[in-house]
Write a protein that holds these residues in place. Structure first.
Motif, mmCIF file in Angstrom:
data_model
loop_
_atom_site.group_PDB
_atom_site.id
_atom_site.type_symbol
_atom_site.label_atom_id
_atom_site.label_comp_id
_atom_site.label_asym_id
_atom_site.label_seq_id
_atom_site.Cartn_x
_atom_site.Cartn_y
_atom_site.Cartn_z
ATOM 1 N N MET A 245 -46.702 30.036 -63.579
ATOM 2 C CA MET A 245 -45.525 29.626 -62.807
ATOM 3 C C MET A 245 -44.703 30.852 -62.398
ATOM 4 S SD MET A 245 -46.169 26.468 -63.034
ATOM 5 C CE MET A 245 -44.831 25.343 -62.747
ATOM 6 N N ASP A 246 -44.447 31.734 -63.360
ATOM 7 C CA ASP A 246 -43.674 32.940 -63.055
ATOM 8 C C ASP A 246 -44.440 33.893 -62.139
ATOM 9 O OD1 ASP A 246 -41.547 32.058 -64.491
ATOM 10 O OD2 ASP A 246 -41.852 33.356 -66.230
ATOM 11 N N TRP A 247 -45.731 33.876 -62.295
ATOM 12 C CA TRP A 247 -46.613 34.722 -61.479
ATOM 13 C C TRP A 247 -46.493 34.327 -60.007
ATOM 14 C CZ3 TRP A 247 -52.639 34.170 -61.972
ATOM 15 C CH2 TRP A 247 -53.277 35.323 -61.498
ATOM 16 N N ASN A 248 -46.632 33.025 -59.750
ATOM 17 C CA ASN A 248 -46.512 32.540 -58.367
ATOM 18 C C ASN A 248 -45.148 32.874 -57.791
ATOM 19 O OD1 ASN A 248 -49.082 31.498 -58.345
ATOM 20 N ND2 ASN A 248 -48.435 29.475 -59.070
ATOM 21 N N LYS A 249 -44.123 32.641 -58.587
ATOM 22 C CA LYS A 249 -42.760 32.925 -58.101
ATOM 23 C C LYS A 249 -42.600 34.413 -57.794
ATOM 24 C CE LYS A 249 -40.272 29.524 -60.878
ATOM 25 N NZ LYS A 249 -39.279 29.490 -61.961
ATOM 26 N N THR A 250 -43.146 35.238 -58.686
ATOM 27 C CA THR A 250 -43.030 36.688 -58.474
ATOM 28 C C THR A 250 -43.680 37.086 -57.161
ATOM 29 O OG1 THR A 250 -43.091 37.095 -60.853
ATOM 30 C CG2 THR A 250 -43.568 38.960 -59.421
#
Ligand code: 26M
Length: 824
Positions: free
Chosen positions: A54-59
């Protein structure tokens, strides 16, 4: 309040348990009733992976929208080690996982130990790349790593009868940390020929035609930062046969076998990591790997840039590419080719863009490690690139000639082409010419490259192009993860774990050197770490060692310049000393365990002989009743990142004893000191800066200085050379057959007595053993010893890779972090 944003996914123990059970039952299709440790690992990894995604996509979205410059770190090696523990600590949920796993009947350590190391590297250079990825994510820099997805990482080492045996490391069976992007592919061309013609409008057209195509498939690995919203991307390319017409025609015409053979040939490109460290051998497959990876990465970077619809002149404002040694130097040529042949830019316009984009890090001055590719090899494999290299060379040499018209010899010396038989391309020179900055990895090393191998280039470009960025290590893995109790003790004194993000805060420890209780706890933690290592030694070697003894550790790749032979000769010297004493005198000695670990390149016979000698010496000494606990010699097999995490926190003294001027930096020296160990070392690489930071009284220095090495070597041939008399006694014992295998051990001795002692083992021997004696004396006073350890740790702030990455960002990349606004 250690993180200022709200992460995605589970946060409580119950939620974690729901996730792990769900993954075991559905993703893994296993029953909870026969859930073993491996399944528990897999479920835990998948649960944490979900959180990272999730954080990866947002980043990635954030970085794309921010539309600012990114750094691309090109490295043929990323020595990542294990990912799960790191992921748990980075999202701050290791305790949640620990309790959840306990509910399910597992100890978290056992679960963590199920993971196979990601061992896509040889040693220092590859591990540095992994530390850099950690720091770039932890500092919120928009950064991608680009590498190769080897099917086989560095070989697994076993010791049989004292000899190293190499076992293939097939590590991809279950790897939850990678995502195959079958939709992200690049076709890479090899061989063929160059077609030059003039089109209707009179423009020169150059096109590279025919040959064969191999497809690169992207595999992405998330790289989380410590307590940050940033999850950066490591993109590894895997090779497969192109699905173009070529293959199908073969299948259709019945050439099934040959089509399968083509497929295997394509897959061979990313099959195996070359296990050489500091030795280059000019193999065609290695050149294919390099171009395959450079071409795929450049295509990907250019594709991303083109989506922004910016002018080409803005390319260097969007893209910084760091060359991790010369291995990716073809990327320089490839970008020039794309800009000129594909995008139609003028040569000089394109070249300005190229040199503003690239920068190059040198990691070695050893001549045998400097890459030189044979011109006929490049001509055949990459005909267009060879032309471009010649054109780059021509315009470079013309500039040099204009600037230094009277210096005819200079041109030959700096030419990118060496007029050897066959001719070769000097890759380091090409990397320099194609970059705006060149850096070494420690002060001495950066000075040495400026005054020796790249001297002429400093004259040509001026001194500003050549800079130093001293290496660093990530304190998250190398303190917090490897040594959780020490990290906790430090945090209890400093009031928080903030030092893991700003390592200079460690200096607040210094006042506590007089705190008795603190020192006691400090010593207890070291002792517990030694007990753990002693258990590992017993389990893996069958030798029982006393955890109260001084643990003396040398773990690194085996190489003559790193001088494990000096260490083992010193061990034999110590053995002779013990044997010469009465049993009363022996009681006064400080017990010691000398521990070695490290791999030899499979073709490096001398290095393998050193391993063999260590093992044979261990057999004799460990079984000699006169010696008992006073001396044990251990060779730990298969040294790797996860073993380093056990070994380093358990060391009292570690050895960084390379011939002065040969070890570019070293990074394990930093890891050992950060874990409360002292070091014995030469004035080489980062040892020099470690000494400056922690104080001379806290380091055991010995040996000749780098500036004297040349003269000493000369004297071995022309002076009246005599080997050190104490070393001679060691040689006599070896030659007596005490340790068996006189034949090959004779070659180790001959290198010193007959062949010029290139690495100055004899010159430094006396100074080395005297310094070891001093270590024994100092260790007897435990209070003084612990004071040195604490003081040293308190002064290690400089060696975080965060400082190092910030220096790259400011002085080379000109790039800013991309932070997020505080979330509620
Ligand atoms: C070259 C050609 C063909 C196959 C392999 C190679 C090759 C692979 C790895 C050459 C060198 C390689 O690594 C060199 C290395 O690890 N250098 C170390 O880099 C560290 C990080 O900067 C330093 O701390 C060490 O001092 C330096 O030895």
């Amino acid at each position: 309040a250690w993180r200022k944003y709200s992460p995605s996914g589970f946060t409580t123990k119950d939620q974690f348990e729901t996730e792990i059970v769900r993954h075991i039952e559905t993703t893994l299709a296993r029953s909870l009733f026969n859930c073993d440790e491996l399944a528990a690992y897999s479920g835990t990894a998948l649960a944490f992976r979900d959180r990272l995604i999730m954080d990866w996509n947002k980043t990635q979205q954030r970085q794309t929208f921010a539309d600012q410059k990114r750094i691309y770190y090109l490295s043929l090696e990323f020595l990542m080690g294990r990912a799960l523990d790191n992921a748990m600590l980075n999202v701050g949920l290791k305790n949640v996982a620990k309790e959840g796993l306990a509910d399910l009947g597992f100890r978290i350590e056992d679960v963590i130990n199920q993971e196979h190391d990601a061992a896509l590297g040889n040693g220092g250079l590859g591990r540095l790349a992994a530390c850099f990825l950690d720091s770039m994510a932890s500092l919120n820099y928009p950064a991608w790593g680009y590498g190769l997805r080897y099917r086989y990482g560095i070989f697994k080492q076993e010791i049989e009868n004292g000899y190293q045996v190499e076992i293939p490391d097939y590590w991809l069976d279950f790897n939850p940390w990678e995502f195959a992007r079958h939709d992200v592919t690049v076709d890479v061309q090899f061989y063929g020929w160059v077609n030059k013609y003039t089109d209707d409008e009179g423009k020169q057209i150059v096109s590279w035609q025919d040959g064969e195509i191999v497809t690169a498939v992207a595999y992405d690995v998330p790289v989380p930062g410590y307590g940050t919203p940033t999850v950066n991307n490591l993109r590894l390319w895997s090779s497969k046969a192109s699905s173009g017409e070529f293959d199908f025609s073969k299948f259709n015409s019945g050439e099934y076998e040959s089509a399968v053979a083509d497929q295997q040939r394509a897959e061979t490109i990313s099959a195996v990591l070359y296990p050489n460290d500091n030795l280059e051998r000019g193999k065609e497959l290695r050149l294919k790997q390099q171009y395959f990876w450079c071409a795929a990465s450049l295509f990907d970077i250019v594709r991303r840039f083109k989506k922004t619809n910016r002018k080409w002149s803005e390319f260097p404002d969007q893209v910084a590419i760091q060359l991790n040694d010369t291995h990716p130097t073809l990327a320089v040529v490839e970008l020039q080719r794309i800009l000129v042949d594909k995008e139609g830019l003028e040569w000089q316009t394109a070249w300005d863009i190229v040199t503003k984009t690239f920068s190059y890090t040198n990691h070695t001055v050893l001549p045998e490690a400097l890459e030189k590719w044979s011109v006929p090899l490049i001509q055949n494999l990459l005909p267009r690139h060879l032309q471009i290299i010649y054109e780059i060379n021509l315009s470079f040499l013309q500039t040099v000639e204009r600037r230094f018209p009277k210096d005819r010899e200079l041109l030959g010396r700096v030419s990118l082409i060496e007029e050897s038989q066959p001719k070769t391309v000097r890759m380091a020179y090409l990397a320099i010419v194609g970059s705006h900055k060149v850096n070494g990895v420690a002060e001495l090393h950066s000075d040495l490259i400026k005054t020796t191998i790249f001297k002429d280039f400093v004259r040509i470009y001026g001194p500003d192009k050549f800079i130093n960025v001293t290496n660093g290590i990530t304190p998250r893995r190398w303190l917090h993860q490897a040594n959780p109790r020490l990290s906790e003790l430090i945090a209890s004194k400093l009031g928080s774990y903030e030092f893991l993000k700003d390592l200079t805060l460690l200096n607040k420890l210094e006042p506590f050197v007089d705190d008795k209780e603190f020192k006691k706890e400090w010593a207890e933690i070291k002792y517990a770490n030694k007990v753990r290592l002693a258990q590992h030694i017993l389990k893996t070697t069958g030798v029982s060692v006393n955890p109260k003894a001084l643990f003396d550790v040398q773990v690194k790749r085996i190489h003559e310049y790193k001088r494990q032979q000096l260490n083992v000769f010193g061990v034999i010297h110590r053995y002779l000393a013990i044997k010469s004493l009465s049993s009363e005198e022996r009681k006064k000695l400080a017990p010691r365990v000398t521990i070695f670990g490290g791999k030899a390149a499979p073709g490096y016979w001398m290095a393998k002989t050193i391993i063999h000698l260590i093992n044979k010496v261990g057999e004799v000494i460990n079984n000699d009743p006169d010696v008992g606990d006073l001396l044990k010699v251990i060779f730990l097999e298969d040294y790797n990142v996860s073993k380093a995490e056990i070994i380093i926190p358990a060391s009292d003294i570690s050895e960084h004893i390379s011939t002065a001027g040969t070890e570019a930096s070293g990074t394990s020296n930093m890891k050992f000191v950060l874990n409360g160990g002292l070091i014995i070392g030469t004035l080489d690489g980062a040892n020099i800066e470690i000494t400056r930071e922690i104080g001379e009284q806290n380091v055991f220095l010995f040996g000749n200085l780098s500036e004297d090495v040349e003269d000493l070597r000369h004297n071995h041939f022309y002076g009246d050379y005599q080997v050190d008399p104490e070393l001679q006694k060691v040689f006599d014992l070896i030659k007596s057959g005490k340790f068996g295998d006189e034949g090959s051990f004779g070659a180790l001795i001959g290198a010193i007595t007959e062949h010029g002692d290139y690495y100055l083992v004899s010159d430094d021997f006396n100074s080395y053993t005297k310094t070891q004696d001093l270590i024994d004396e100092t260790f007897k006073n435990q209070d003084e010893w612990v004071t040195k350890c604490i003081t040293s740790v308190a002064r290690m702030g400089f060696f975080t890779s965060d400082r190092c990455i910030n220096e790259y960002a400011d002085t080379i990349w000109n790039i800013e972090p991309l932070d997020v606004a505080e979330e509620k």
